[in-house]
Design a protein around this motif. Structure first.
Motif, PDB file in Angstrom:
ATOM      1  N   GLY A  40       0.819  -1.228   0.000  1.00  0.00           N
ATOM      2  CA  GLY A  40       0.000   0.000   0.000  1.00  0.00           C
ATOM      3  C   GLY A  40       0.843   1.263   0.000  1.00  0.00           C
ATOM      4  O   GLY A  40       0.501   2.248   0.658  1.00  0.00           O
ATOM      5  N   HIS A  41       1.953   1.243  -0.786  1.00  0.00           N
ATOM      6  CA  HIS A  41       2.889   2.370  -0.755  1.00  0.00           C
ATOM      7  C   HIS A  41       2.527   3.508  -1.715  1.00  0.00           C
ATOM      8  O   HIS A  41       3.336   4.431  -1.897  1.00  0.00           O
ATOM      9  CB  HIS A  41       4.305   1.872  -1.062  1.00  0.00           C
ATOM     10  N   GLY A  42       1.375   3.449  -2.311  1.00  0.00           N
ATOM     11  CA  GLY A  42       0.876   4.575  -3.135  1.00  0.00           C
ATOM     12  C   GLY A  42       1.912   5.082  -4.122  1.00  0.00           C
ATOM     13  O   GLY A  42       2.515   4.313  -4.867  1.00  0.00           O
ATOM     14  N   GLY A  43       2.163   6.388  -4.087  1.00  0.00           N
ATOM     15  CA  GLY A  43       3.087   7.023  -5.031  1.00  0.00           C
ATOM     16  C   GLY A  43       4.493   7.149  -4.500  1.00  0.00           C
ATOM     17  O   GLY A  43       5.307   7.909  -5.052  1.00  0.00           O
ATOM     18  N   PHE A  44       4.821   6.413  -3.409  1.00  0.00           N
ATOM     19  CA  PHE A  44       6.175   6.602  -2.847  1.00  0.00           C
ATOM     20  C   PHE A  44       6.899   5.280  -2.571  1.00  0.00           C
ATOM     21  O   PHE A  44       7.818   5.224  -1.757  1.00  0.00           O
ATOM     22  CB  PHE A  44       6.104   7.461  -1.570  1.00  0.00           C
ATOM     23  N   GLY A  45       6.490   4.228  -3.297  1.00  0.00           N
ATOM     24  CA  GLY A  45       7.071   2.905  -3.025  1.00  0.00           C
ATOM     25  C   GLY A  45       8.549   2.791  -3.347  1.00  0.00           C
ATOM     26  O   GLY A  45       9.280   2.092  -2.644  1.00  0.00           O
ATOM     27  N   VAL A  46       8.992   3.459  -4.411  1.00  0.00           N
ATOM     28  CA  VAL A  46      10.406   3.346  -4.782  1.00  0.00           C
ATOM     29  C   VAL A  46      11.251   4.147  -3.802  1.00  0.00           C
ATOM     30  O   VAL A  46      12.216   3.640  -3.218  1.00  0.00           O
ATOM     31  CB  VAL A  46      10.638   3.834  -6.232  1.00  0.00           C
TER      32      VAL A  46
END
Ligand code: FAD
Length: 353
Positions: free
Chosen positions: A322-328
């Protein structure tokens, strides 16, 4: 270190977590995933990430700040901690970031938590595009996602990790993959948006935030620019191979995998205005759409024990999705946090066996 560990998912979260486990000395780590590096599919978000490090952690959220800060340092290390460096093998490049904001009323803009975390931080007060009230500049890292995912996989396999390419429909199917039945085994659930559909999990807080991009060939672009306005976010993210990702959109609850022509025109108009070095004669390499695995309330980092009537052992599950737009940009911090959580859970389980 002998515990059998299955990591479910081979996106940036699953691969980094599996690699951290191997680097810590866990001997038996297996990834099970429907999609693996090299695959391109709307159900697999990571290859579509821009991706740049531009934190979204709020000033009052020390956990998310830590995840991003740990990852920033790790990525900078891959690039030799120098501005203007490229590590082709890993797919990492360091450049100057220009972040522009129309709203200068939030503490994240006026007094950002990361000003002492990133290198060369400065507030921008002059030469701002029209309508922009303020901005930040600093050295950041850009990640060529498809290249980086393959590199993560190669590092994991070099350390003896194994990958099984398979889809599962229910989390308890993982019981069948545990060999040499011992009292317990561990599972780390890194299924991203898949967690919404996976039997036994079916997290209805998960939904897609669709992002459409245009990829152009423009090797002369050596900076990343982001403009956050009330209506949308516009960004220009070069990759180490000379291509540049132009974006974007953040369409909530939207599963549409297709390219929308009006959005293409809007992205090109916005990005050429933001970065005049991108002109409309540039070669378009491809159009892309990805689904960010958004979770209401933030990513799920949580332990759970699953038992099966058919099997005599317990499966110790740690959820990390569930890391949305900041997983990387949070991946290394997230992996370390997840492994710590799994270890805490396992030590409690052992003491109760
Ligand atoms: C256009 C766009 C731009 C972005 N830009 C950035 C950026 O600049 N910086 C940044 O940090 N992030 C960015 N992101 C967000 C980032 O891409 C995601 O946060 C990240 O990729 C999520 O990774 P993940 O590993 O959780 O999910 P995924 O990459 O989707 O991986 C999920 C894995 O789980 C597997 N899986 C799921 N269900 C099952 C099942 N039932 N059985 C077997 N396997 C299963 C899948 O096959 C896959 O291997 C961007 C995203 C988009 C779309």
């Amino acid at each position: 270190m002998d515990t059998q560990i299955i990591v479910l998912g081979a996106g940036v979260i699953g691969l980094t977590t599996a690699l951290v486990l191997k680097q810590k000395g866990y001997k038996r780590v297996t990834i099970i995933a429907k999609y693996v590096p090299g695959d391109m599919c709307i159900e697999y978000t990571s290859p579509f990430a821009g991706a740049h490090w531009r934190t979204m952690a709020m000033n009052d959220n020390p956990l998310f700040q830590k995840l991003d800060a740990v990852s920033y340092r790790k990525f900078m290390g891959f690039a030799g901690n120098k501005q203007g460096n490229i590590n082709e093998q890993v797919g990492i490049m360091t450049v100057t970031s220009y972040d522009y904001y129309d709203d200068n009323s939030t503490p994240e803009v006026t007094d950002p938590w990361f000003q002492n975390t990133v290198r060369d931080f400065k507030f921008l007060t002059e030469g701002l595009p029209q309508g922009v009230k303020t901005g930040h500049t600093y050295t950041t890292v850009l990640i060529n996602s498809p290249v980086y995912l393959k590199w993560l996989r190669s590092q994991f396999e070099k350390l003896g990790g194994t990958i099984i390419k398979q889809s599962i429909t229910h989390i308890d199917e993982v019981f069948h993959f545990i060999r040499n039945k011992e009292p317990y085994a561990a599972l780390i659930n890194c299924t991203g948006l898949g967690a919404r559909f996976l039997g036994g999990v079916q997290d209805d807080k998960m939904s897609p935030t669709r992002g459409q991009t245009v990829v152009v060939y423009a090797p002369h672009i050596k900076k990343t620019i982001t403009h956050v306005s009330a209506q949308c976010m516009t960004y220009v993210i070069p990759r180490s191979d000379g291509t540049v990702i132009l974006g974007g959109t953040a369409d909530k609850h939207d599963f549409n995998p297709y390219i929308d022509d009006a959005t293409v025109q809007s992205i090109l108009a916005r990005t050429t205005a933001l970065c005049p070095e991108i002109d409309s004669s540039l070669e378009i390499v491809r159009h892309a759409t990805g689904l960010r695995p958004f979770r209401e309330g933030g990513p799920r980092f949580e332990n759970e024990i699953r038992r099966s009537k058919q099997h005599s052992f317990a499966l110790y599950v740690t959820h990390a999705y569930g890391h949305g737009g900041f997983g990387v940009q949070s991946s290394w911090g997230s992996a370390e946090h997840t492994v710590e959580l799994m270890e805490k859970g396992l030590s409690l389980t052992k003491s109760h066996l």
